[in-house]
Motif scaffolding. Structure first.
Motif, PDB file in Angstrom:
ATOM      1  N   UNK A 247     -19.185 -42.288  45.194  1.00 49.62           N
ATOM      2  CA  UNK A 247     -17.489 -42.239  44.908  1.00 49.62           C
ATOM      3  C   UNK A 247     -17.015 -41.155  46.039  1.00 49.62           C
ATOM      4  N   UNK A 248     -15.780 -41.402  45.744  1.00 44.12           N
ATOM      5  CA  UNK A 248     -15.197 -40.345  46.996  1.00 44.12           C
ATOM      6  C   UNK A 248     -15.111 -38.914  46.050  1.00 44.12           C
ATOM      7  N   UNK A 249     -15.548 -37.820  46.566  1.00 44.33           N
ATOM      8  CA  UNK A 249     -15.613 -36.258  47.080  1.00 44.33           C
ATOM      9  C   UNK A 249     -16.714 -35.859  46.784  1.00 44.33           C
ATOM     10  N   UNK A 250     -18.061 -37.144  46.706  1.00 42.60           N
ATOM     11  CA  UNK A 250     -18.866 -36.507  46.888  1.00 42.60           C
ATOM     12  C   UNK A 250     -19.918 -35.646  48.021  1.00 42.60           C
ATOM     13  N   UNK A 251     -19.187 -36.597  49.274  1.00 45.58           N
ATOM     14  CA  UNK A 251     -20.017 -35.535  50.392  1.00 45.58           C
ATOM     15  C   UNK A 251     -18.666 -34.777  50.291  1.00 45.58           C
ATOM     16  N   UNK A 252     -17.299 -34.599  50.628  1.00 50.24           N
ATOM     17  CA  UNK A 252     -17.174 -33.667  50.485  1.00 50.24           C
ATOM     18  C   UNK A 252     -17.399 -32.291  49.746  1.00 50.24           C
ATOM     19  N   UNK A 253     -17.654 -32.374  48.645  1.00 43.73           N
ATOM     20  CA  UNK A 253     -18.609 -31.296  47.903  1.00 43.73           C
ATOM     21  C   UNK A 253     -19.903 -30.610  49.263  1.00 43.73           C
ATOM     22  N   UNK A 254     -20.635 -31.568  49.409  1.00 41.72           N
ATOM     23  CA  UNK A 254     -21.463 -31.361  49.810  1.00 41.72           C
ATOM     24  C   UNK A 254     -21.404 -30.520  51.096  1.00 41.72           C
ATOM     25  N   UNK A 255     -20.664 -31.104  52.104  1.00 43.95           N
ATOM     26  CA  UNK A 255     -20.506 -30.350  53.147  1.00 43.95           C
ATOM     27  C   UNK A 255     -19.167 -29.364  53.067  1.00 43.95           C
ATOM     28  N   UNK A 256     -18.961 -29.159  52.086  1.00 45.74           N
ATOM     29  CA  UNK A 256     -18.126 -27.876  51.700  1.00 45.74           C
ATOM     30  C   UNK A 256     -18.994 -25.985  51.712  1.00 45.74           C
ATOM     31  N   UNK A 257     -20.383 -27.206  50.551  1.00 48.86           N
ATOM     32  CA  UNK A 257     -21.126 -26.102  50.500  1.00 48.86           C
ATOM     33  C   UNK A 257     -22.214 -25.634  51.709  1.00 48.86           C
ATOM     34  N   UNK A 258     -22.258 -27.532  52.429  1.00 49.34           N
ATOM     35  CA  UNK A 258     -23.693 -26.794  53.450  1.00 49.34           C
ATOM     36  C   UNK A 258     -22.460 -27.276  54.959  1.00 49.34           C
ATOM     37  N   UNK A 259     -21.191 -26.396  55.484  1.00 49.22           N
ATOM     38  CA  UNK A 259     -20.250 -27.410  56.916  1.00 49.22           C
ATOM     39  C   UNK A 259     -21.468 -27.761  57.373  1.00 49.22           C
ATOM     40  N   UNK A 260     -21.830 -28.535  58.416  1.00 53.51           N
ATOM     41  CA  UNK A 260     -22.205 -29.111  59.222  1.00 53.51           C
ATOM     42  C   UNK A 260     -21.237 -28.847  60.297  1.00 53.51           C
ATOM     43  N   UNK A 261     -21.553 -28.266  61.764  1.00 49.45           N
ATOM     44  CA  UNK A 261     -20.872 -28.442  63.421  1.00 49.45           C
ATOM     45  C   UNK A 261     -20.719 -29.671  63.636  1.00 49.45           C
ATOM     46  N   UNK A 262     -22.094 -30.490  63.952  1.00 50.01           N
ATOM     47  CA  UNK A 262     -22.395 -31.238  64.629  1.00 50.01           C
ATOM     48  C   UNK A 262     -22.301 -32.368  63.268  1.00 50.01           C
ATOM     49  N   UNK A 263     -21.687 -34.077  63.210  1.00 53.05           N
ATOM     50  CA  UNK A 263     -21.537 -35.034  62.271  1.00 53.05           C
ATOM     51  C   UNK A 263     -21.611 -35.998  62.066  1.00 53.05           C
TER      52      UNK A 263
END
Length: 470
Positions: free
Chosen positions: A180-196
């Motif tokens: 669902x929407x928002x789930x990846x945003x939450x993960x990336x907020x906790x563990x922000x990638x410099x490469x995606x």
């Protein structure tokens, strides 16, 4: 990325969790934390999570019997289990919320990684796990790289990956998934990638996303202000449009695919046999010239996996020989394209892990591409989470299946009312019925594709044969 050492953090699980109470000796980091008591190995820590159907606290004693040296549980359960486990060599960590405590502990622990160069995150509708594993494989040849296990792609799964990483990790490779929407945003907020990496945007999990645009928006959540380099599937015009419309784009966007405009362009790919092994050969035009690679990742869709891993390797500074040698020995894992052969000479293409329209069609195309001296048989479980598109997509996949397979076996209500004149199509009702039918018809030289959504447990079919991985 710049990561500062947080000297104030004592690297023990108790301190990182911020425990309300600890019963026993604290445990140093890193540590392997497991949510399933059946998967506990000697020395692991078991975290008792409460779900919709099961409460992990009911499995604490089982986890300890299997070798857990620590248990993370709700504070209110501490008196009960400290008494039940009295005299046992196990430490209890009491917290208000085990899941929240795990996530917070992972964030705190990650801040102590003084050698960390990059967090590389992978998402996409298909190919996430294999792409993640390929990137991890090429990095581990030269660097201290830690890669998420299996498909640990939720916020909790990524947190468990971080907690199991050595503190001198240089590259952290995480898979980020969503329903669902928002789930990846939450993960990336906790563990922000410099490469995606975004492998693809396809019509999957439509019950949660609504439509393909919803899928696109969810995948683009992986792009945060911390993201400096983004690798995308250059053959997906919808994805390219979505990236172009971002208000905060990464400084570099690297395209990979067959389109002539791609920076890493797949020129050609073919399957060839080396003894008993099948190898995928991929020819890629890179900014540094043409590269020819081969891999035990034999499926045609794996050409993109090889190309993405090559692009990431080049960006980091790995040389071609290191990339090529790492990828050559990488093979398809069970459930995701592994080739299995029985003592009777029957080959199974194990695609049992999950299913979506695009992955089933790809698997059927691969089935057609394997040289066969017998029949091609497709055993297909239903595809879930397709919302209002369920009937349309099952019809499309069915038409592909009967054009490829000599025998098509369908399992699940999603295939109801689908039939074809002049084609051998069977609707069977459970795994045992499928196995009994296959036992009666299979002979040496036949190739059997097995694929379906997780709910159908298609992997159980293999329990009735003695199989060796090719």
């Amino acid at each position: 990325m710049n990561c500062k050492h947080a000297s104030s953090i004592t690297l023990t699980i108790g301190n990182l969790l911020g425990c309300t109470s600890v019963c026993g000796k604290d445990i140093g980091m890193p540590c392997r934390v497991e949510t399933d008591s059946r998967k506990i190995k000697e020395g692991d820590i078991f975290v008792a999570l409460k779900g919709e159907r099961l409460d992990g606290h009911d499995f604490i004693l089982d986890a300890v019997r299997r070798g857990a040296r620590g248990v993370i549980l709700k504070q209110e359960e501490m008196p009960k289990y400290s008494e039940l486990l009295q005299g046992k060599d196990v430490t209890l960590f009491g917290v208000q919320s085990p899941e929240r405590a795990i996530v917070d502990a992972a964030v705190r622990y990650l801040s102590s990684f003084s050698s960390l160069k990059d967090i590389i995150a992978i998402t996409g509708s298909v190919g996430k796990t294999t792409t993640k594993d390929a990137i991890g494989r090429i990095l581990q040849g030269k660097y201290k790289a830690h890669v998420s296990a299996g498909n640990h792609n939720t916020l909790l799964g990524c947190s468990l990956t971080v907690l199991s990483a050595p503190s001198d990790t240089e590259y952290l490779v995480l898979e980020m998934g969503a329903n669902a929407k928002g789930e990846i945003a939450e993960i990336a907020d906790h563990f922000p990638p410099s490469m995606a990496v975004i492998t693809s945007v396809e019509p999957v999990h439509l019950e949660g996303f609504g439509d393909i645009r919803g899928v696109l928006e969810a995948k683009l959540e992986i792009v945060t202000p911390h993201c400096e380099v983004l690798f995308i599937n250059g053959d997906c015009s919808l994805l390219a449009e979505g990236v172009a419309a971002l208000t905060d784009r990464p400084s570099r966007v690297i395209t990979i695919g067959r389109d002539p405009s791609c920076m890493f362009k797949i020129l050609d790919t073919k399957l060839h046999q080396d003894g008993h092994q099948y190898l995928r050969e991929v020819l890629i035009e890179t900014p540094l010239g043409v590269a020819q690679l081969e891999s035990k990742l034999w499926g045609e869709q794996h050409a993109m996996v090889v190309a993405v891993a090559t692009a990431v390797g080049y960006e980091i500074g790995l040389n071609f020989d290191d990339i090529a040698s790492s990828l050559r020995e990488m093979s398809s894992p069970k459930g995701r394209g592994a080739l299995l052969k029985s003592d009777e000479g029957i080959m199974f293409v194990d695609e049992s892990y999950n299913a979506s329209p695009v992955t089933v069609k790809a698997a059927l195309k691969n089935l057609l591409g394997i040289p066969s001296r017998g029949r091609r048989i497709a055993v297909l479980g239903g595809m879930r989470e397709l919302g209002g598109f369920e009937r349309e997509f099952h019809r499309e996949v069915f038409e592909t299946a009967i054009s490829v397979a000599d025998v098509t076996i369908l399992y699940g209500k999603e295939w109801n009312n689908l039939s074809a004149n002049g084609k051998e199509v069977l609707h069977l009702h459970d795994i045992e019925e499928i196995v009994n039918y296959l036992k009666g018809i299979l002979r040496s030289g036949d190739i059997v594709l097995v694929k379906g959504s997780r709910v159908y447990e298609m992997e159980r079919i293999y329990e009735w044969w003695s199989l060796n991985e090719l």
